[in-house]
Design a protein around this motif. Structure first.
Motif, PDB file in Angstrom:
ATOM      1  N   ALA A  84       1.284  -1.498  -0.036  1.00  0.00           N
ATOM      2  CA  ALA A  84      -0.009  -0.071  -0.201  1.00  0.00           C
ATOM      3  C   ALA A  84       0.925   1.258  -0.251  1.00  0.00           C
ATOM      4  O   ALA A  84       0.713   2.443  -0.916  1.00  0.00           O
ATOM      5  N   CYS A  85       1.966   1.016   0.859  1.00  0.00           N
ATOM      6  CA  CYS A  85       2.964   2.511   0.519  1.00  0.00           C
ATOM      7  C   CYS A  85       3.684   2.972  -0.574  1.00  0.00           C
ATOM      8  O   CYS A  85       3.724   3.734  -0.749  1.00  0.00           O
ATOM      9  N   ASP A  86       3.613   1.582  -1.349  1.00  0.00           N
ATOM     10  CA  ASP A  86       4.511   1.990  -2.401  1.00  0.00           C
ATOM     11  C   ASP A  86       3.590   2.426  -3.592  1.00  0.00           C
ATOM     12  O   ASP A  86       3.866   3.265  -4.918  1.00  0.00           O
ATOM     13  N   GLU A  87       2.156   2.263  -3.338  1.00  0.00           N
ATOM     14  CA  GLU A  87       0.831   1.836  -4.760  1.00  0.00           C
ATOM     15  C   GLU A  87       1.272   3.499  -3.599  1.00  0.00           C
ATOM     16  O   GLU A  87       0.443   4.454  -4.784  1.00  0.00           O
TER      17      GLU A  87
ATOM     18  N   VAL B  18      -7.512   2.140  -0.643  1.00  0.00           N
ATOM     19  CA  VAL B  18      -7.072   0.782   0.222  1.00  0.00           C
ATOM     20  C   VAL B  18      -7.593  -0.430   0.244  1.00  0.00           C
ATOM     21  O   VAL B  18      -6.771  -0.865   0.194  1.00  0.00           O
ATOM     22  N   PHE B  19      -8.645   0.101   0.633  1.00  0.00           N
ATOM     23  CA  PHE B  19      -9.447  -1.455   0.999  1.00  0.00           C
ATOM     24  C   PHE B  19      -9.397  -2.512  -0.182  1.00  0.00           C
ATOM     25  O   PHE B  19      -8.922  -3.162  -0.594  1.00  0.00           O
ATOM     26  N   GLY B  20      -9.852  -1.179  -1.616  1.00  0.00           N
ATOM     27  CA  GLY B  20      -9.197  -2.368  -2.833  1.00  0.00           C
ATOM     28  C   GLY B  20      -8.260  -2.331  -3.542  1.00  0.00           C
ATOM     29  O   GLY B  20      -7.542  -3.771  -3.530  1.00  0.00           O
ATOM     30  N   TRP B  21      -7.126  -1.886  -2.799  1.00  0.00           N
ATOM     31  CA  TRP B  21      -5.429  -2.158  -2.707  1.00  0.00           C
ATOM     32  C   TRP B  21      -5.632  -3.686  -2.146  1.00  0.00           C
ATOM     33  O   TRP B  21      -5.119  -4.017  -2.385  1.00  0.00           O
ATOM     34  N   ALA B  22      -5.935  -3.900  -1.052  1.00  0.00           N
ATOM     35  CA  ALA B  22      -5.976  -4.847   0.362  1.00  0.00           C
ATOM     36  C   ALA B  22      -6.774  -6.023  -0.832  1.00  0.00           C
ATOM     37  O   ALA B  22      -5.525  -7.348  -0.731  1.00  0.00           O
ATOM     38  N   VAL B  23      -7.897  -6.065  -1.293  1.00  0.00           N
ATOM     39  CA  VAL B  23      -8.232  -7.047  -1.961  1.00  0.00           C
ATOM     40  C   VAL B  23      -7.449  -7.710  -2.867  1.00  0.00           C
ATOM     41  O   VAL B  23      -7.315  -8.495  -3.478  1.00  0.00           O
ATOM     42  N   HIS B  24      -7.236  -6.503  -4.266  1.00  0.00           N
ATOM     43  CA  HIS B  24      -6.593  -6.359  -5.363  1.00  0.00           C
ATOM     44  C   HIS B  24      -4.682  -7.381  -4.594  1.00  0.00           C
ATOM     45  O   HIS B  24      -4.638  -8.223  -5.237  1.00  0.00           O
TER      46      HIS B  24
ATOM     47  N   GLN C 142       1.070   7.247  -6.713  1.00  0.00           N
ATOM     48  CA  GLN C 142      -0.035   8.223  -6.621  1.00  0.00           C
ATOM     49  C   GLN C 142       0.683   9.860  -6.442  1.00  0.00           C
ATOM     50  O   GLN C 142      -0.173  11.446  -6.690  1.00  0.00           O
ATOM     51  N   ALA C 143       1.589   9.841  -5.232  1.00  0.00           N
ATOM     52  CA  ALA C 143       2.138  10.921  -5.000  1.00  0.00           C
ATOM     53  C   ALA C 143       2.797  11.957  -5.912  1.00  0.00           C
ATOM     54  O   ALA C 143       3.427  11.485  -6.583  1.00  0.00           O
ATOM     55  N   GLU C 144       1.789  13.584  -5.883  1.00  0.00           N
ATOM     56  CA  GLU C 144       3.158  14.221  -6.979  1.00  0.00           C
ATOM     57  C   GLU C 144       4.507  14.139  -6.622  1.00  0.00           C
ATOM     58  O   GLU C 144       5.177  13.967  -5.845  1.00  0.00           O
ATOM     59  N   LYS C 145       4.821  14.319  -8.087  1.00  0.00           N
ATOM     60  CA  LYS C 145       6.440  14.088  -7.885  1.00  0.00           C
ATOM     61  C   LYS C 145       7.043  15.579  -6.735  1.00  0.00           C
ATOM     62  O   LYS C 145       5.912  16.932  -6.766  1.00  0.00           O
ATOM     63  N   GLY C 146       7.892  14.526  -5.796  1.00  0.00           N
ATOM     64  CA  GLY C 146       8.501  15.993  -5.281  1.00  0.00           C
ATOM     65  C   GLY C 146       7.623  15.674  -3.528  1.00  0.00           C
ATOM     66  O   GLY C 146       7.892  16.336  -2.271  1.00  0.00           O
ATOM     67  N   ALA C 147       7.232  15.495  -3.570  1.00  0.00           N
ATOM     68  CA  ALA C 147       5.808  15.155  -2.477  1.00  0.00           C
ATOM     69  C   ALA C 147       6.399  14.409  -1.650  1.00  0.00           C
ATOM     70  O   ALA C 147       6.561  12.778  -1.929  1.00  0.00           O
ATOM     71  N   SER C 148       6.583  14.764  -0.436  1.00  0.00           N
ATOM     72  CA  SER C 148       6.891  13.513   0.940  1.00  0.00           C
ATOM     73  C   SER C 148       5.775  12.547   1.127  1.00  0.00           C
ATOM     74  O   SER C 148       6.221  12.071   2.112  1.00  0.00           O
ATOM     75  N   CYS C 149       3.968  13.304   0.653  1.00  0.00           N
ATOM     76  CA  CYS C 149       3.343  11.788   1.341  1.00  0.00           C
ATOM     77  C   CYS C 149       1.998  12.315   0.482  1.00  0.00           C
ATOM     78  O   CYS C 149       1.537  13.592  -0.573  1.00  0.00           O
ATOM     79  N   ALA C 150       0.347  11.291   0.534  1.00  0.00           N
ATOM     80  CA  ALA C 150      -0.285  11.604  -0.143  1.00  0.00           C
ATOM     81  C   ALA C 150      -1.426  10.676   0.209  1.00  0.00           C
ATOM     82  O   ALA C 150      -1.284   9.924   2.074  1.00  0.00           O
ATOM     83  N   CYS C 151      -2.557  11.782   0.346  1.00  0.00           N
ATOM     84  CA  CYS C 151      -3.956  11.588   1.116  1.00  0.00           C
ATOM     85  C   CYS C 151      -4.158  10.261   0.165  1.00  0.00           C
ATOM     86  O   CYS C 151      -4.738  10.626  -0.881  1.00  0.00           O
TER      87      CYS C 151
END
Length: 188
Positions: free
Chosen positions: A57-60, A79-85, A64-73
């Motif tokens: 999930a962190c890699d995903e 996230v639940f969709g990523w878990a199923v996947h 999706q984070a913008e270039k140069g960003a240190s975090c993403a919302c």
């Protein structure tokens, strides 16, 4: 449906609860028993954990984070969709176990290749020039002037002519030609 997943944090407990409520029988079977895959010519058991999912999930999220960003919302639903996947997709590897039940670690193949031999052509050294070679570069018609001879002066050993320190400047007493009186000349 009960899943054999170990949840150690609040986030992992939320994901486990979502999966237990929404997982199909096929997905629950994959989560509880793992999936058989073939890797390096061996049959292995691929078992996935919630720790492995959080890494995924962190890699995903980084993708999706913008270039140069240190975090993403990221929304909970994503996230639940990523878990199923993550748990459904067989190509995503979790922890691999061999047929004997021990964790599989791929053997490191050490390839021994002969070291490439590089032979450099021998460097041709230019002959070192001497001072005499430099003197010979002039034409024969030119008249060569002799070097001036250095002056070999030595100071007398009496104390009157030695340098003295006077107010931060060196001075030397010079004998006066007429009489015995001396003059002081500042040097420097």
């Amino acid at each position: 449906m009960k899943l054999n997943l170990k949840a150690t944090t609040k986030e992992q407990q939320r994901i486990k609860a979502y999966l237990e409520e929404n997982a199909s029988e096929i997905l629950a079977e994959k989560i509880n028993n793992g999936v058989r895959i073939q890797k390096d010519g061996k049959m292995l058991l691929n078992k996935k954990t919630l720790d492995g999912f959080l890494k995924f999930a962190c890699d995903e999220a980084k993708k999706q984070a913008e270039k140069g960003a240190s975090c993403a919302c990221i929304d909970d639903d994503v996230v639940f969709g990523w878990a199923v996947h993550y748990f459904e997709e067989d190509s995503i590897e979790g922890t691999l176990f061999g047929e004997n039940g021990a964790e599989y670690r791929p053997e490191k193949v050490v390839r021994q290749s002969p070291a490439p031999s590089v032979s450099l052509p021998p460097k041709e050294k230019a002959p070192q020039m001497s001072l005499f070679d430099m003197l010979d570069t002039g034409s024969a018609a030119e008249e060569q002037k002799p070097f001036p001879r250095p002056l070999n002066r030595t100071l007398p050993k009496n104390t009157k002519n030695r340098p003295k320190r006077n107010g931060g400047k060196f001075s030397r007493r010079l004998p006066k030609k007429n009489g015995n009186a001396s003059m002081t000349a500042n040097i420097g």
